[in-house]
Design an enzyme around this catalytic site. Structure first.
Site, PDB file in Angstrom:
ATOM      1  N   LYS A 112       0.855  -1.191   0.000  1.00 23.71           N
ATOM      2  CA  LYS A 112       0.000   0.000   0.000  1.00 23.71           C
ATOM      3  C   LYS A 112       0.889   1.238   0.000  1.00 23.71           C
ATOM      4  O   LYS A 112       1.741   1.401   0.869  1.00 23.71           O
ATOM      5  CB  LYS A 112      -0.902  -0.011   1.233  1.00 23.71           C
ATOM      6  N   ASP A 124      -2.215  10.540   3.500  1.00 23.17           N
ATOM      7  CA  ASP A 124      -3.619  10.193   3.727  1.00 23.17           C
ATOM      8  C   ASP A 124      -4.249  11.186   4.694  1.00 23.17           C
ATOM      9  O   ASP A 124      -4.042  11.113   5.900  1.00 23.17           O
ATOM     10  CB  ASP A 124      -3.728   8.771   4.287  1.00 23.17           C
ATOM     11  N   LYS A 175      -9.221  13.252   8.813  1.00 22.25           N
ATOM     12  CA  LYS A 175      -8.626  12.859  10.086  1.00 22.25           C
ATOM     13  C   LYS A 175      -8.483  14.072  11.009  1.00 22.25           C
ATOM     14  O   LYS A 175      -8.458  15.214  10.544  1.00 22.25           O
ATOM     15  CB  LYS A 175      -7.230  12.270   9.851  1.00 22.25           C
ATOM     16  N   ASP A 183       1.819   6.446   5.575  1.00 23.54           N
ATOM     17  CA  ASP A 183       0.785   5.524   5.099  1.00 23.54           C
ATOM     18  C   ASP A 183       1.216   4.804   3.822  1.00 23.54           C
ATOM     19  O   ASP A 183       0.460   4.016   3.270  1.00 23.54           O
ATOM     20  CB  ASP A 183      -0.539   6.266   4.871  1.00 23.54           C
ATOM     21  N   GLU A 204      -9.490   3.952   2.963  1.00 22.43           N
ATOM     22  CA  GLU A 204      -9.148   4.012   1.535  1.00 22.43           C
ATOM     23  C   GLU A 204      -8.140   2.957   1.119  1.00 22.43           C
ATOM     24  O   GLU A 204      -8.102   2.544  -0.041  1.00 22.43           O
ATOM     25  CB  GLU A 204      -8.617   5.413   1.184  1.00 22.43           C
ATOM     26  N   ARG A 228      -7.850  -0.170   1.680  1.00 26.75           N
ATOM     27  CA  ARG A 228      -8.439  -1.426   1.184  1.00 26.75           C
ATOM     28  C   ARG A 228      -9.034  -1.263  -0.214  1.00 26.75           C
ATOM     29  O   ARG A 228      -9.122  -2.230  -0.962  1.00 26.75           O
ATOM     30  CB  ARG A 228      -9.469  -1.933   2.185  1.00 26.75           C
TER      31      ARG A 228
END
Length: 498
Positions: free
Chosen positions: A269, A274, A281, A292, A353, A355
């Site tokens: 990933k 993010d 967030k 991330d 996001e 996944r």
């Protein structure tokens, strides 16, 4: 740093610093005993006077030891004999380097690798020492206008081994330790890079760089137009709010003597930043969301490590580069996305996001007819709550693959813990309007995230590593850890049988 091994008598070593161990309470290791005899009891006399107890982390630096040709002798506390743990061994090795770096010595001969570490071999002692030393010396100063002063420091370490028959395996430990350490450093450098520099395109450039550096690596990069043609709609939905386009980088390493051998695929990933998107967030510690992409960084580092080791395997590393930003064009809670597999997903939270990026990537890698696939992702805060910063979370429906990964984690001292799967967790992902929801509620969040991904891995053997708690550290020691490069590298070493 230059590393090597040899088999020699401690009393004949001419070097800037000779390193030997002392057990608690005030007991000389075999190498230290030989020095003590050579120096007519000089070391044991110091211990009797209480200069060193032998506790882990204690050191005593000596100059002009009688009859000893080395410029310095460093005594390092090793705790109680035959009770030395991996963590304590790491402390002794790193303390050794710290002390020597404060002297004028540029070389050392180390006898600490002869110590008995619980359930560990000479190979492990040497390889882990190299990894610990490189970790201890790591700094990320790329963007500091004033670089730390480079002083005369340790440049060469020779590890002494007690038995000549262990020379071959010890030399292998040096080569593999150097390669894994290089992979860890590469992963750290990528993950620590700021997000205004390390965007998805930058990540793809690094992937292309591996192809230039190693003859048996080729790299292919897919842009958003090519991904759209493949119907990678979930992946692209995450990218919609960002001005930085998404790029999918495919790094193919061909090391197997059988070119038709099925590849092992590693998927990382690569959310280079993010924000959470529309489900934004909290601002506190949001800067750490540059990490991330820790999964992609670790896959990149692992590919570098295996290329250095020239492992006889075919391995494909996939870096799923993307950025999740809020914008008028960003995807929203309530959107329904048709994934590359054809399954539809209702978006309940745009901060789930990873996944969505991974589900399309996991479908994409079917084309490689893989032997197995491992995805690596900073996927859930829930995994951090469950396992803290010590163990990566492991999910797999395949017991053999799960056990192989856990075994590699133990060997590499890069710990992982297997989490359960089951139909009951699948129930949490039900949607009234689509095939799946992208979140399964507050309970069991690390598990439901992994179970979500399992819906896109039906055509091959698969495992998922959630590294949200292990990919970086916060606070005063903030920075990437390079995990799980050691775990993945060890897994591939085991698969290669070398």
């Amino acid at each position: 740093m230059e590393f090597s091994v040899k088999n020699g008598s401690v009393e004949k070593q001419r070097t800037g610093c000779l390193v030997v161990g002392v057990y608690e309470p005030r007991r000389l290791s075999p190498a230290a005993e030989q020095l003590d005899k050579l120096s007519d009891g000089y070391l044991s006399n110091l211990l009797r006077k209480g200069d060193l107890e032998g506790r882990v982390g204690q050191t005593l630096l000596l100059h002009n030891v009688p009859n000893v040709p080395a410029d310095r002798v460093l005594l390092v506390g090793c705790g109680k004999e035959r009770e030395l743990t991996e963590r304590q061994y790491k402390q002794t090795i790193q303390k050794m380097v710290q002390v020597i770096n404060d002297t004028g010595s540029t070389e050392a001969i180390c006898f600490l690798t002869e110590l008995h570490v619980k359930a560990r071999s000479v190979y492990w002692n040497i390889r882990f020492a190299i990894e610990a030393i490189q970790e201890n010396g790591y700094q990320y100063n790329e963007f500091k206008s004033v670089k730390p002063e480079i002083r005369r420091e340790l440049r060469k370490i020779v590890f002494n081994i007690a038995n000549r028959k262990d020379l071959t395996v010890s030399e292998q430990a040096v080569e593999q330790g150097k390669a894994v350490a290089l992979g860890v450093i590469a992963a750290k450098n990528v993950a620590n890079c700021p997000p205004n520099v390390c965007n998805p395109k930058y990540l793809s450039g690094l992937a292309k760089g591996l192809a230039k550096e190693y003859d048996n690596i080729t790299t292919t990069v897919l842009d958003e137009k090519e991904m759209a043609a493949l119907q990678m709609n979930a992946y692209l939905a995450v990218s919609r709010g960002s001005e930085n386009d998404a790029y999918l980088s495919i790094i193919e390493y061909k090391g197997s003597p059988n070119p038709a051998a099925k590849p092992i695929v590693l998927v990382g990933k690569g959310l280079t930043f993010d924000t959470g998107g529309i489900s934004i967030k909290p601002s506190d510690a949001m800067d750490e969301m540059k990490y991330d992409m820790g999964g992609a960084a670790s896959v990149y580092g692992t590919m570098k490590a295996i290329a250095e080791m020239k492992l006889p395997l075919n391995v494909i590393g996939v870096l799923a580069g993307c950025e999740n930003m809020p914008d008028g064009n960003a995807y929203r809670p309530g959107d329904i996305l048709t994934t590359m597999s054809g399954l539809t997903v209702e978006v309940l939270n745009t901060d789930a996001e990873g996944r969505l990026v991974l589900c399309d990537t996991l479908t994409y890698v079917e084309r490689f007819d893989p032997e197995l696939v491992i995805d690596v992702a900073t996927l859930t805060g829930a995994c951090m709550i469950a396992l803290g910063n010590h163990n990566s979370g492991l999910i797999s429906p395949n017991n053999t693959l799960a056990n192989d990964l856990l075994n590699a984690a133990e060997q590499a001292d890069d710990k992982a813990w297997r989490l359960p799967m089951g139909e009951e967790y699948q129930e949490q992902l039900k949607s009234n309007f689509a095939d799946l929801a992208n979140i399964g509620g507050r309970l069991g969040g690390a598990i439901t995230a992994g179970v979500f991904l399992s819906n896109f891995t039906k055509k091959y053997t698969w495992a998922h590593l959630d590294i949200a708690g292990t990919a970086w550290k916060s606070g005063a020691a903030k920075g990437a850890t390079g995990r799980p490069v050691p775990l993945l590298s060890q897994f591939l070493i085991n698969k290669a049988g070398v």
